[in-house]
Design a protein around this motif. Sequence first.
Motif, PDB file in Angstrom:
ATOM      1  N   ASP A  86      -2.067 -28.232 -12.388  1.00 48.49           N
ATOM      2  CA  ASP A  86      -2.850 -28.657 -11.229  1.00 48.49           C
ATOM      3  C   ASP A  86      -2.437 -30.060 -10.780  1.00 48.49           C
ATOM      4  OD1 ASP A  86      -4.166 -26.278 -11.385  1.00 48.49           O
ATOM      5  OD2 ASP A  86      -5.929 -27.065 -12.414  1.00 48.49           O
ATOM      6  N   ALA A  87      -2.201 -30.935 -11.767  1.00 54.35           N
ATOM      7  CA  ALA A  87      -1.777 -32.296 -11.417  1.00 54.35           C
ATOM      8  C   ALA A  87      -0.415 -32.289 -10.728  1.00 54.35           C
ATOM      9  CB  ALA A  87      -1.724 -33.169 -12.674  1.00 54.35           C
ATOM     10  N   ALA A  88       0.501 -31.451 -11.239  1.00 55.24           N
ATOM     11  CA  ALA A  88       1.832 -31.373 -10.626  1.00 55.24           C
ATOM     12  C   ALA A  88       1.745 -30.803  -9.207  1.00 55.24           C
ATOM     13  CB  ALA A  88       2.753 -30.506 -11.488  1.00 55.24           C
ATOM     14  N   GLU A  89       0.880 -29.797  -9.023  1.00 54.81           N
ATOM     15  CA  GLU A  89       0.721 -29.200  -7.692  1.00 54.81           C
ATOM     16  C   GLU A  89       0.110 -30.207  -6.716  1.00 54.81           C
ATOM     17  OE1 GLU A  89       0.816 -26.429  -4.635  1.00 54.81           O
ATOM     18  OE2 GLU A  89       1.818 -26.499  -6.580  1.00 54.81           O
ATOM     19  N   ALA A  90      -0.896 -30.958  -7.193  1.00 52.96           N
ATOM     20  CA  ALA A  90      -1.504 -31.975  -6.334  1.00 52.96           C
ATOM     21  C   ALA A  90      -0.485 -33.046  -5.950  1.00 52.96           C
ATOM     22  CB  ALA A  90      -2.700 -32.606  -7.049  1.00 52.96           C
ATOM     23  N   GLU A  91       0.348 -33.445  -6.920  1.00 49.86           N
ATOM     24  CA  GLU A  91       1.374 -34.446  -6.636  1.00 49.86           C
ATOM     25  C   GLU A  91       2.401 -33.917  -5.642  1.00 49.86           C
ATOM     26  OE1 GLU A  91       3.428 -38.041  -6.817  1.00 49.86           O
ATOM     27  OE2 GLU A  91       1.399 -37.456  -7.443  1.00 49.86           O
ATOM     28  N   ARG A  92       2.758 -32.616  -5.807  1.00 45.82           N
ATOM     29  CA  ARG A  92       3.724 -32.021  -4.870  1.00 45.82           C
ATOM     30  C   ARG A  92       3.150 -31.966  -3.456  1.00 45.82           C
ATOM     31  NH1 ARG A  92       4.709 -27.405  -2.482  1.00 45.82           N
ATOM     32  NH2 ARG A  92       2.831 -26.440  -3.358  1.00 45.82           N
ATOM     33  N   GLN A  93       1.889 -31.551  -3.332  1.00 49.23           N
ATOM     34  CA  GLN A  93       1.263 -31.504  -2.018  1.00 49.23           C
ATOM     35  C   GLN A  93       1.163 -32.893  -1.391  1.00 49.23           C
ATOM     36  OE1 GLN A  93      -2.485 -29.502  -2.457  1.00 49.23           O
ATOM     37  NE2 GLN A  93      -1.557 -27.511  -2.908  1.00 49.23           N
ATOM     38  N   ARG A  94       0.866 -33.904  -2.242  1.00 51.74           N
ATOM     39  CA  ARG A  94       0.786 -35.265  -1.716  1.00 51.74           C
ATOM     40  C   ARG A  94       2.145 -35.735  -1.202  1.00 51.74           C
ATOM     41  NH1 ARG A  94       1.911 -40.207  -3.154  1.00 51.74           N
ATOM     42  NH2 ARG A  94       2.815 -39.511  -5.135  1.00 51.74           N
ATOM     43  N   GLU A  95       3.204 -35.431  -1.976  1.00 52.73           N
ATOM     44  CA  GLU A  95       4.541 -35.830  -1.541  1.00 52.73           C
ATOM     45  C   GLU A  95       4.943 -35.115  -0.253  1.00 52.73           C
ATOM     46  OE1 GLU A  95       7.089 -35.053  -4.808  1.00 52.73           O
ATOM     47  OE2 GLU A  95       6.403 -36.772  -6.002  1.00 52.73           O
ATOM     48  N   GLU A  96       4.603 -33.806  -0.150  1.00 56.37           N
ATOM     49  CA  GLU A  96       4.920 -33.081   1.076  1.00 56.37           C
ATOM     50  C   GLU A  96       4.165 -33.661   2.271  1.00 56.37           C
ATOM     51  OE1 GLU A  96       4.070 -29.000   0.361  1.00 56.37           O
ATOM     52  OE2 GLU A  96       5.891 -28.642  -0.835  1.00 56.37           O
ATOM     53  N   GLN A  97       2.891 -34.038   2.058  1.00 61.16           N
ATOM     54  CA  GLN A  97       2.103 -34.637   3.130  1.00 61.16           C
ATOM     55  C   GLN A  97       2.697 -35.965   3.573  1.00 61.16           C
ATOM     56  OE1 GLN A  97      -0.243 -32.923   4.405  1.00 61.16           O
ATOM     57  NE2 GLN A  97      -1.297 -34.323   5.769  1.00 61.16           N
ATOM     58  N   GLU A  98       3.093 -36.789   2.607  1.00 67.54           N
ATOM     59  CA  GLU A  98       3.711 -38.064   2.942  1.00 67.54           C
ATOM     60  C   GLU A  98       5.025 -37.866   3.682  1.00 67.54           C
ATOM     61  OE1 GLU A  98       4.113 -40.278  -0.605  1.00 67.54           O
ATOM     62  OE2 GLU A  98       1.972 -40.779  -0.789  1.00 67.54           O
ATOM     63  N   GLN A  99       5.800 -36.870   3.233  1.00 66.09           N
ATOM     64  CA  GLN A  99       7.079 -36.594   3.893  1.00 66.09           C
ATOM     65  C   GLN A  99       6.857 -36.126   5.328  1.00 66.09           C
ATOM     66  OE1 GLN A  99       9.411 -33.648   1.908  1.00 66.09           O
ATOM     67  NE2 GLN A  99      11.242 -34.050   3.097  1.00 66.09           N
ATOM     68  N   TRP A 100       5.833 -35.268   5.529  1.00 67.91           N
ATOM     69  CA  TRP A 100       5.531 -34.773   6.877  1.00 67.91           C
ATOM     70  C   TRP A 100       5.114 -35.925   7.786  1.00 67.91           C
ATOM     71  CZ3 TRP A 100       1.232 -34.563  10.072  1.00 67.91           C
ATOM     72  CH2 TRP A 100       1.319 -33.709  11.168  1.00 67.91           C
ATOM     73  N   HIS A 101       4.254 -36.838   7.271  1.00 65.18           N
ATOM     74  CA  HIS A 101       3.824 -37.990   8.067  1.00 65.18           C
ATOM     75  C   HIS A 101       5.015 -38.891   8.395  1.00 65.18           C
ATOM     76  CE1 HIS A 101      -0.443 -37.271   8.184  1.00 65.18           C
ATOM     77  NE2 HIS A 101      -0.532 -37.179   6.865  1.00 65.18           N
ATOM     78  N   THR A 102       5.932 -39.041   7.438  1.00 63.91           N
ATOM     79  CA  THR A 102       7.111 -39.871   7.682  1.00 63.91           C
ATOM     80  C   THR A 102       7.984 -39.281   8.786  1.00 63.91           C
ATOM     81  OG1 THR A 102       7.116 -40.585   5.369  1.00 63.91           O
ATOM     82  CG2 THR A 102       9.160 -40.874   6.618  1.00 63.91           C
ATOM     83  N   ILE A 103       8.164 -37.952   8.754  1.00 62.89           N
ATOM     84  CA  ILE A 103       8.967 -37.282   9.789  1.00 62.89           C
ATOM     85  C   ILE A 103       8.323 -37.433  11.162  1.00 62.89           C
ATOM     86  CG2 ILE A 103       9.787 -35.040  10.594  1.00 62.89           C
ATOM     87  CD1 ILE A 103      10.143 -34.256   7.657  1.00 62.89           C
ATOM     88  N   GLN A 104       6.985 -37.234  11.222  1.00 68.54           N
ATOM     89  CA  GLN A 104       6.287 -37.366  12.489  1.00 68.54           C
ATOM     90  C   GLN A 104       6.380 -38.792  13.025  1.00 68.54           C
ATOM     91  OE1 GLN A 104       4.967 -34.869  14.257  1.00 68.54           O
ATOM     92  NE2 GLN A 104       5.736 -33.470  12.692  1.00 68.54           N
ATOM     93  N   ARG A 105       6.264 -39.782  12.125  1.00 70.06           N
ATOM     94  CA  ARG A 105       6.348 -41.171  12.552  1.00 70.06           C
ATOM     95  C   ARG A 105       7.745 -41.497  13.086  1.00 70.06           C
ATOM     96  NH1 ARG A 105       4.729 -42.978   8.302  1.00 70.06           N
ATOM     97  NH2 ARG A 105       6.645 -43.655   7.274  1.00 70.06           N
ATOM     98  N   ARG A 106       8.771 -40.973  12.417  1.00 73.48           N
ATOM     99  CA  ARG A 106      10.135 -41.219  12.895  1.00 73.48           C
ATOM    100  C   ARG A 106      10.369 -40.572  14.244  1.00 73.48           C
ATOM    101  NH1 ARG A 106      13.689 -40.262   7.350  1.00 73.48           N
ATOM    102  NH2 ARG A 106      13.006 -42.155   6.265  1.00 73.48           N
ATOM    103  N   ARG A 107       9.847 -39.340  14.435  1.00 73.97           N
ATOM    104  CA  ARG A 107      10.009 -38.676  15.724  1.00 73.97           C
ATOM    105  C   ARG A 107       9.315 -39.457  16.828  1.00 73.97           C
ATOM    106  NH1 ARG A 107       9.078 -32.232  14.291  1.00 73.97           N
ATOM    107  NH2 ARG A 107      11.065 -31.911  13.196  1.00 73.97           N
ATOM    108  N   ALA A 108       8.099 -39.958  16.536  1.00 77.03           N
ATOM    109  CA  ALA A 108       7.381 -40.740  17.544  1.00 77.03           C
ATOM    110  C   ALA A 108       8.149 -42.011  17.890  1.00 77.03           C
ATOM    111  CB  ALA A 108       5.982 -41.077  17.021  1.00 77.03           C
ATOM    112  N   GLU A 109       8.723 -42.683  16.880  1.00 79.15           N
ATOM    113  CA  GLU A 109       9.501 -43.897  17.143  1.00 79.15           C
ATOM    114  C   GLU A 109      10.736 -43.586  17.974  1.00 79.15           C
ATOM    115  OE1 GLU A 109      10.325 -45.392  13.308  1.00 79.15           O
ATOM    116  OE2 GLU A 109       8.303 -46.214  12.962  1.00 79.15           O
TER     117      GLU A 109
END
Length: 226
Positions: A95-118
């Motif tokens: 469960d901890a590994a899955e939560a960490e994976r989801q958090r990393e995917e969320q951060e990666q998605w936000h990073t991609i969206q921020r780069r596209r907006a820039e």
Amino acid sequence: MPVPNPIDIDCYAILEILQSADAEAIKRAYRRSSLLRNPDKNLGNPGAHEAFCTLNSAFDILSDPSRRLSYDVDYSNIKSKRDTEARERAKRASDAAEAERQREEQEQWHTIQRRRAEELLKEQHEVKHWNKSAKAREDCKMSKELNILQNLASERIKLASHTRDRERLEQQKNVQMEAMLKTEKQFQVKRERAMKFQQEHLEREAAARRKAAQEYKTKLEEALKK
């Protein structure tokens, strides 16, 4: 050091033997394990003394037939408890590994969206700057600026995530290309007119010079006859 509760330890797992092992197998396993886990040979391990005490407790239980018989009655519960704890630890880790994976995917998605907006903001700024300075540019630079605008439009099409946006940008690109072709055509017409006017002017000057030369020649011949 307190003696471990027999109910809380798996004697067979500690000695690394099967439940069906006889007394001789138990002694051999104990001698082998005691040599490996002796605290004097594991001075750098702070848990060596506790592990050695646990080993001795396990051997005391299994080497005594009556205590072993009593222990075997509860062994299934001990083993079930150990397996349950192991499954719970594995589930918590999963469960901890899955939560960490989801958090990393969320951060990666936000990073991609921020780069596209820039990138979109940068593109809009460049287009706005080009529109402000387009009227002041010379005709010889028009082709280069139109190519820059075409590249910006192409990058905007690549970044668009929906088909409707891509179609709209494609239409804008076509309009810009038509405007570029129209501008180039107008420039070509103006240049042809200028060249034609210059050619006619040169022809008129040449005709005037020929006429003046002919008149001068005629006057000269008349003067010679007189």
